[in-house]
Design a protein around this motif. Structure first.
Motif, PDB file in Angstrom:
ATOM      1  N   ASN A  14     -30.293   1.227 -79.822  1.00 57.02           N
ATOM      2  CA  ASN A  14     -30.753  -0.054 -79.290  1.00 57.02           C
ATOM      3  C   ASN A  14     -29.824  -0.582 -78.193  1.00 57.02           C
ATOM      4  O   ASN A  14     -30.274  -1.118 -77.190  1.00 57.02           O
ATOM      5  CB  ASN A  14     -30.865  -1.098 -80.395  1.00 57.02           C
ATOM      6  CG  ASN A  14     -32.001  -0.802 -81.347  1.00 57.02           C
ATOM      7  OD1 ASN A  14     -32.929  -0.068 -81.012  1.00 57.02           O
ATOM      8  ND2 ASN A  14     -31.932  -1.376 -82.544  1.00 57.02           N
ATOM      9  N   LEU A  15     -28.526  -0.448 -78.399  1.00 53.72           N
ATOM     10  CA  LEU A  15     -27.575  -0.905 -77.391  1.00 53.72           C
ATOM     11  C   LEU A  15     -27.646  -0.042 -76.137  1.00 53.72           C
ATOM     12  O   LEU A  15     -27.488  -0.541 -75.029  1.00 53.72           O
ATOM     13  CB  LEU A  15     -26.155  -0.918 -77.950  1.00 53.72           C
ATOM     14  CG  LEU A  15     -25.842  -2.067 -78.911  1.00 53.72           C
ATOM     15  CD1 LEU A  15     -24.424  -1.956 -79.438  1.00 53.72           C
ATOM     16  CD2 LEU A  15     -26.042  -3.403 -78.235  1.00 53.72           C
ATOM     17  N   LYS A  16     -27.894   1.241 -76.291  1.00 45.90           N
ATOM     18  CA  LYS A  16     -28.033   2.122 -75.130  1.00 45.90           C
ATOM     19  C   LYS A  16     -29.242   1.704 -74.293  1.00 45.90           C
ATOM     20  O   LYS A  16     -29.166   1.629 -73.070  1.00 45.90           O
ATOM     21  CB  LYS A  16     -28.205   3.580 -75.572  1.00 45.90           C
ATOM     22  CG  LYS A  16     -26.956   4.249 -76.005  1.00 45.90           C
ATOM     23  CD  LYS A  16     -27.263   5.693 -76.331  1.00 45.90           C
ATOM     24  CE  LYS A  16     -26.070   6.391 -76.898  1.00 45.90           C
ATOM     25  NZ  LYS A  16     -26.359   7.788 -77.236  1.00 45.90           N
ATOM     26  N   ALA A  21     -31.560  -0.965 -69.597  1.00 44.62           N
ATOM     27  CA  ALA A  21     -32.469  -1.958 -69.031  1.00 44.62           C
ATOM     28  C   ALA A  21     -31.713  -2.968 -68.168  1.00 44.62           C
ATOM     29  O   ALA A  21     -32.173  -3.329 -67.075  1.00 44.62           O
ATOM     30  CB  ALA A  21     -33.216  -2.670 -70.148  1.00 44.62           C
ATOM     31  N   LEU A  22     -30.568  -3.421 -68.643  1.00 44.72           N
ATOM     32  CA  LEU A  22     -29.761  -4.359 -67.856  1.00 44.72           C
ATOM     33  C   LEU A  22     -29.261  -3.718 -66.571  1.00 44.72           C
ATOM     34  O   LEU A  22     -29.252  -4.351 -65.518  1.00 44.72           O
ATOM     35  CB  LEU A  22     -28.589  -4.880 -68.679  1.00 44.72           C
ATOM     36  CG  LEU A  22     -28.940  -5.867 -69.797  1.00 44.72           C
ATOM     37  CD1 LEU A  22     -27.701  -6.201 -70.615  1.00 44.72           C
ATOM     38  CD2 LEU A  22     -29.548  -7.125 -69.227  1.00 44.72           C
ATOM     39  N   GLY A  25     -32.186  -3.533 -64.166  1.00 42.87           N
ATOM     40  CA  GLY A  25     -32.505  -4.859 -63.653  1.00 42.87           C
ATOM     41  C   GLY A  25     -31.507  -5.327 -62.615  1.00 42.87           C
ATOM     42  O   GLY A  25     -31.877  -5.865 -61.566  1.00 42.87           O
ATOM     43  N   LEU A  26     -30.230  -5.108 -62.887  1.00 39.14           N
ATOM     44  CA  LEU A  26     -29.190  -5.474 -61.943  1.00 39.14           C
ATOM     45  C   LEU A  26     -29.326  -4.677 -60.652  1.00 39.14           C
ATOM     46  O   LEU A  26     -29.194  -5.219 -59.552  1.00 39.14           O
ATOM     47  CB  LEU A  26     -27.808  -5.259 -62.572  1.00 39.14           C
ATOM     48  CG  LEU A  26     -26.608  -5.684 -61.737  1.00 39.14           C
ATOM     49  CD1 LEU A  26     -26.666  -7.183 -61.470  1.00 39.14           C
ATOM     50  CD2 LEU A  26     -25.322  -5.336 -62.452  1.00 39.14           C
ATOM     51  N   PHE A  27     -29.624  -3.407 -60.783  1.00 38.88           N
ATOM     52  CA  PHE A  27     -29.827  -2.552 -59.621  1.00 38.88           C
ATOM     53  C   PHE A  27     -30.980  -3.076 -58.764  1.00 38.88           C
ATOM     54  O   PHE A  27     -30.883  -3.150 -57.543  1.00 38.88           O
ATOM     55  CB  PHE A  27     -30.112  -1.112 -60.072  1.00 38.88           C
ATOM     56  CG  PHE A  27     -30.435  -0.181 -58.946  1.00 38.88           C
ATOM     57  CD1 PHE A  27     -29.441   0.298 -58.112  1.00 38.88           C
ATOM     58  CD2 PHE A  27     -31.751   0.202 -58.702  1.00 38.88           C
ATOM     59  CE1 PHE A  27     -29.748   1.142 -57.075  1.00 38.88           C
ATOM     60  CE2 PHE A  27     -32.066   1.042 -57.665  1.00 38.88           C
ATOM     61  CZ  PHE A  27     -31.063   1.520 -56.841  1.00 38.88           C
ATOM     62  N   MET A  28     -32.066  -3.497 -59.405  1.00 36.22           N
ATOM     63  CA  MET A  28     -33.230  -4.000 -58.677  1.00 36.22           C
ATOM     64  C   MET A  28     -32.904  -5.322 -57.979  1.00 36.22           C
ATOM     65  O   MET A  28     -33.339  -5.554 -56.857  1.00 36.22           O
ATOM     66  CB  MET A  28     -34.425  -4.196 -59.624  1.00 36.22           C
ATOM     67  CG  MET A  28     -34.992  -2.901 -60.166  1.00 36.22           C
ATOM     68  SD  MET A  28     -35.653  -1.844 -58.891  1.00 36.22           S
ATOM     69  CE  MET A  28     -37.142  -2.739 -58.503  1.00 36.22           C
TER      70      MET A  28
END
Length: 169
Positions: A14-16, A21-22, A25-28
């Motif tokens: 779950n943490l992976k 996902a984070l 999102g940051l990359f986008m």
């Protein structure tokens, strides 16, 4: 010899997934808008840059109140400029950007608010004050023109109220 057992990582699945996902999102957030901006922070498309400059000149800085967000260096103005850039890159129209800003911050955010029933007082107030001032000046001048002059009073009355009446002595 190599072991055929899978290697377990120290992070749960779950943490992976959350980290992945984070990261995406940051990359986008960083990469997508940055691709439309040049090294100076201006939009690469000259037509978009012209629209950006016109829109930011027409939006009022809510902190300074007498400057546009294009001219203000306040943090809120910088955020609003960045938001306008992102909306332009996303393909929003000028009207959509103005509508968004007006909905969020009210008609005050625009230097030239649209003529609507709720902004009629804003547009009409200067004319109302001008007409009121002209009316007051007209009334004062008209009343003063009806008043007798001080010199005319002395010439018309033979004696003033406090002096003795002329007569034989």
């Amino acid at each position: 010899m190599k072991s055929s057992l899978p290697v377990k990582s120290s992070l749960p699945v779950n943490l992976k997934l959350l980290w992945l996902a984070l990261s995406a999102g940051l990359f986008m957030l960083i990469w997508v808008p940055a691709g439309a901006l040049d090294a100076n922070g201006q939009l690469e498309d000259p037509a978009l840059q012209t629209r950006f400059e016109r829109i930011t000149k027409d939006l009022r800085c809510l902190v300074c109140q007498n400057e546009s967000i294009a001219d203000s260096n306040v943090e809120l103005a910088m955020d609003l400029r960045r938001q306008v850039q992102e909306m332009l890159i996303a393909g929003k129209s000028d009207d959509a950007i103005f509508d968004f800003m007006t909905e969020r911050y009210g008609d005050f955010v625009r230097f030239n608010p649209p003529l609507e029933t709720k902004t009629l007082l804003i547009w009409g107030a200067p004319f109302i004050v001008l007409l009121l001032g002209i009316g007051i000046i007209f009334r004062v001048v008209r009343r003063r023109s009806r008043m007798p002059l001080d010199d005319e009073d002395a010439a018309e009355s033979p004696a003033s109220p406090g002096s003795p009446a002329p007569g034989p002595r």
